[in-house]
Every structure is written in structure tokens, then in C-alpha cells.
Design a protein around this motif. Structure first.
Motif, mmCIF file in Angstrom:
data_model
loop_
_atom_site.group_PDB
_atom_site.id
_atom_site.type_symbol
_atom_site.label_atom_id
_atom_site.label_comp_id
_atom_site.label_asym_id
_atom_site.label_seq_id
_atom_site.Cartn_x
_atom_site.Cartn_y
_atom_site.Cartn_z
ATOM 1 N N GLU A 198 36.287 -7.454 -7.804
ATOM 2 C CA GLU A 198 36.614 -6.049 -8.007
ATOM 3 C C GLU A 198 35.359 -5.179 -8.099
ATOM 4 N N ASP A 199 34.210 -5.758 -7.737
ATOM 5 C CA ASP A 199 32.925 -5.054 -7.716
ATOM 6 C C ASP A 199 32.367 -4.762 -9.108
ATOM 7 N N HIS A 200 32.918 -5.435 -10.137
ATOM 8 C CA HIS A 200 32.305 -5.363 -11.451
ATOM 9 C C HIS A 200 31.084 -6.274 -11.487
ATOM 10 N N VAL A 201 30.132 -5.946 -12.348
ATOM 11 C CA VAL A 201 28.979 -6.826 -12.550
ATOM 12 C C VAL A 201 29.413 -7.951 -13.487
ATOM 13 N N ALA A 202 29.604 -9.136 -12.914
ATOM 14 C CA ALA A 202 30.039 -10.276 -13.709
ATOM 15 C C ALA A 202 28.916 -10.819 -14.575
ATOM 16 N N GLU A 203 27.689 -10.728 -14.081
ATOM 17 C CA GLU A 203 26.526 -11.213 -14.826
ATOM 18 C C GLU A 203 25.280 -10.586 -14.212
ATOM 19 N N GLY A 204 24.269 -10.353 -15.026
ATOM 20 C CA GLY A 204 23.019 -9.791 -14.533
ATOM 21 C C GLY A 204 21.828 -10.482 -15.167
ATOM 22 N N TYR A 205 20.810 -10.742 -14.363
ATOM 23 C CA TYR A 205 19.587 -11.377 -14.841
ATOM 24 C C TYR A 205 18.442 -10.366 -14.774
ATOM 25 N N VAL A 206 17.886 -10.044 -15.921
ATOM 26 C CA VAL A 206 16.721 -9.169 -15.990
ATOM 27 C C VAL A 206 15.487 -9.980 -15.609
ATOM 28 N N PRO A 207 14.556 -9.430 -14.802
ATOM 29 C CA PRO A 207 13.343 -10.169 -14.468
ATOM 30 C C PRO A 207 12.639 -10.657 -15.731
ATOM 31 N N ALA A 208 12.309 -11.944 -15.754
ATOM 32 C CA ALA A 208 11.657 -12.549 -16.916
ATOM 33 C C ALA A 208 10.556 -13.471 -16.415
ATOM 34 N N PHE A 209 9.388 -13.345 -16.971
ATOM 35 C CA PHE A 209 8.235 -14.102 -16.483
ATOM 36 C C PHE A 209 8.478 -15.605 -16.554
ATOM 37 N N ASN A 210 8.163 -16.293 -15.441
ATOM 38 C CA ASN A 210 8.244 -17.757 -15.367
ATOM 39 C C ASN A 210 9.663 -18.273 -15.545
ATOM 40 N N ALA A 211 10.642 -17.520 -15.029
ATOM 41 C CA ALA A 211 12.037 -17.956 -15.061
ATOM 42 C C ALA A 211 12.525 -18.163 -13.634
ATOM 43 N N LEU A 212 13.284 -19.213 -13.419
ATOM 44 C CA LEU A 212 13.885 -19.500 -12.123
ATOM 45 C C LEU A 212 15.353 -19.102 -12.149
ATOM 46 N N ASN A 213 15.748 -18.235 -11.212
ATOM 47 C CA ASN A 213 17.153 -17.949 -10.972
ATOM 48 C C ASN A 213 17.560 -18.701 -9.711
ATOM 49 N N ILE A 214 18.618 -19.468 -9.787
ATOM 50 C CA ILE A 214 19.085 -20.221 -8.632
ATOM 51 C C ILE A 214 20.605 -20.091 -8.566
ATOM 52 N N PHE A 215 21.127 -19.879 -7.359
ATOM 53 C CA PHE A 215 22.573 -19.710 -7.237
ATOM 54 C C PHE A 215 23.061 -20.190 -5.873
ATOM 55 N N LYS A 216 24.312 -20.607 -5.883
ATOM 56 C CA LYS A 216 24.939 -21.175 -4.701
ATOM 57 C C LYS A 216 25.206 -20.095 -3.655
ATOM 58 N N VAL A 217 25.039 -20.441 -2.395
ATOM 59 C CA VAL A 217 25.364 -19.566 -1.265
ATOM 60 C C VAL A 217 26.682 -20.037 -0.661
ATOM 61 N N PRO A 218 27.649 -19.126 -0.339
ATOM 62 C CA PRO A 218 27.564 -17.674 -0.504
ATOM 63 C C PRO A 218 27.966 -17.239 -1.911
ATOM 64 N N GLN A 219 27.396 -16.132 -2.339
ATOM 65 C CA GLN A 219 27.740 -15.535 -3.629
ATOM 66 C C GLN A 219 27.280 -14.071 -3.594
ATOM 67 N N ARG A 220 28.200 -13.166 -3.872
ATOM 68 C CA ARG A 220 27.894 -11.746 -3.711
ATOM 69 C C ARG A 220 26.994 -11.265 -4.841
ATOM 70 N N HIS A 221 25.925 -10.573 -4.464
ATOM 71 C CA HIS A 221 24.941 -10.133 -5.447
ATOM 72 C C HIS A 221 24.156 -8.947 -4.892
ATOM 73 N N ALA A 222 23.371 -8.324 -5.749
ATOM 74 C CA ALA A 222 22.534 -7.191 -5.381
ATOM 75 C C ALA A 222 21.377 -7.113 -6.362
ATOM 76 N N VAL A 223 20.359 -6.328 -6.003
ATOM 77 C CA VAL A 223 19.273 -6.006 -6.930
ATOM 78 C C VAL A 223 19.308 -4.503 -7.150
ATOM 79 N N SER A 224 19.485 -4.100 -8.403
ATOM 80 C CA SER A 224 19.642 -2.678 -8.701
ATOM 81 C C SER A 224 18.349 -1.906 -8.438
#
Length: 251
Positions: A198-224
Motif C-alpha cells: 500500500e506504499d507505506h514505509v514498512a521499515e527504514g534504515y538510517v545510514p549508520a557507520f560500519n553497518a551492512l544492510n542486505i535484502f532479498k531481490v526483488p523487494q520494493r525500496h527507495a532512498v529518501s
């Protein structure tokens, strides 16, 4: 390697990827802090910030990118630059668009193009058994065999609109972002946002030093959108973990 990186990067020995696997499998994504030995992350940040060859990368249309040298951008007068940026934002209103600075490390290295040797060494580490084996253990997937990479730098006004990374024939399994932003606040924007049906933000990751974000493809996302008052650069290494390297001539 220079910039303090005179040996291969080291994953933090306290990581327990097998313990994170159930969370990753449940949600298809994970934010993992402290992924590298801290002094290596600091040296890596220094290498990326000091690297040459940054280009302003813009998605135009029909899957095409346009790239401008930073020198070309800086030569624009204030009115020209404002018109250029307004045009980018207007195009992004109802379609997939992005603008940020990048160094396409893996694509350049594969074709023996000029690229910072430190970044090439980092790309080789991401394709070592140390890192790929870690990804296999984290995901419970034995297919990861190749990791492409580009350095990215988001400045005020930069963004990445919603998409899912699916690209037939590219063998993409997982997307990753290795955050190397020295300091960041959520209200500066630049947040990796995962969107539901429904285009709600289900979860958001704020940039954090020395952190790895990893996610399965396909998965809808954006960078604000990065705010005009952001107090730092949003620096990261990013790309896709694939089941096979790209074919000759393919990026």
C-alpha cells in the motif's frame, strides 16, 4: 592499498551470521551493525572519501543512465545548476529516477579502466570466500558467487525513487549497502525505506557507520531525498550479490 588499508579487510570476529539467519529469512532483509573491524571501516571510509573519479549519475529513462563529471557540474552557473536539479526532481515525480555520485568499481575494474587501486582491492575482498562465505551462512543460500560494487555518495538533493531491483538475466540474489557515513541523523533524509503493497514505509534504515544492510531481490525500496541542511555526505558501497558473474561486456 593506501589510505591505511595495507592488508585485506577483516570481518568482525564477534559476528554470528547463523544466529541472524532466522530473522533474515522471516523478513527478507537485515541491518547488521559493526560488520567490519572498526579500524578497517575507518580506513575504508578514508579511502572512499579520498578516491578520484566520482561522477554524477542520473537515471534518465528506459533503463538508461547519464553520467557527468563533477567538474562539468561545478562549471554550471547558479541558474544553470538550479534548472538542472529542478529538471531531475520534476522527472522523478511519477517515474523511476535517481541522482547521486558514484564510482562504478566493478564495471571499471573488469574492463581495465582507470579506478582507484584501493577500491579495486575492496571489490576483490567482497568477492573473496571470506565475504561470500559469510553471505551464504547469513542467508542459508549456497548460490552467492559474485559481488558487484560501486561507491556511492549522496549529497543534498540526491535521491533514489521506488523500485525492486529485479532485472531478468542479471542473476541478482541480494542487494547490499555497506554504510560508511561518518555521522547521520534521520531528519537529514537518505533513509533506505522498504515499502509495502500500500506504499507505506514498512521499515527504514538510517545510514549508520560500519553497518551492512542486505535484502532479498526483488523487494520494493527507495532512498529518501537528502535534505538541503544535511550535515555530512551519505557514503556507502553498494551493489548486488549474484549467482554468477556478469557475461563479457555486461555490467
Amino acid at each position: 592499498m593506501g589510505s591505511g588499508l595495507d592488508r585485506p579487510l577483516r570481518l568482525d570476529q564477534g559476528l554470528r551470521p547463523e544466529a541472524c539467519r532466522p530473522i533474515f529469512r522471516q523478513f527478507g532483509r537485515l541491518h547488521l551493525p559493526g560488520v567490519l573491524v572498526q579500524e578497517d571501516a575507518i580506513a575504508l571510509h578514508r579511502a572512499i572519501v579520498g578516491a578520484e573519479g566520482w561522477r554524477r549519475t542520473v537515471h534518465v529513462e528506459d533503463g538508461r543512465d547519464a553520467e557527468l563529471s563533477i567538474e562539468e557540474i561545478e562549471e554550471l552557473g547558479p541558474e544553470q545548476r538550479a534548472a538542472f536539479e529542478k529538471g531531475l526532481h520534476d522527472m522523478a515525480r511519477d517515474s523511476f529516477r535517481y541522482v547521486f555520485d558514484s564510482i562504478r568499481v566493478s564495471a571499471l575494474a573488469q574492463f581495465d579502466q582507470p579506478v582507484d587501486p584501493a577500491l579495486v582491492a575492496i571489490w576483490r575482498f567482497m568477492n573473496s570466500e571470506t565475504f561470500l562465505g559469510f553471505v551464504r551462512e547469513l542467508t542459508g543460500d549456497d548460490r552467492p558467487a559474485y559481488c558487484d560494487m560501486m561507491a556511492t555518495r549522496y549529497l543534498p538533493g540526491h535521491f533514489l525513487t521506488a523500485h525492486d531491483d529485479e532485472a531478468p538475466g542479471k542473476n541478482r540474489l541480494y542487494a547490499y549497502v555497506l554504510n560508511l557515513t561518518a555521522r547521520w541523523r534521520a531528519d537529514w533524509g537518505g533513509i533506505l525505506m522498504f515499502l509495502d503493497d500500500e506504499d507505506h514505509v514498512a521499515e527504514g534504515y538510517v545510514p549508520a557507520f560500519n553497518a551492512l544492510n542486505i535484502f532479498k531481490v526483488p523487494q520494493r525500496h527507495a532512498v529518501s531525498l537528502v535534505a538541503p541542511f544535511a550535515g555530512d555526505q551519505r557514503i556507502s558501497l553498494t551493489g548486488w550479490i549474484r549467482s554468477a558473474p556478469p557475461a563479457p561486456g555486461e555490467s
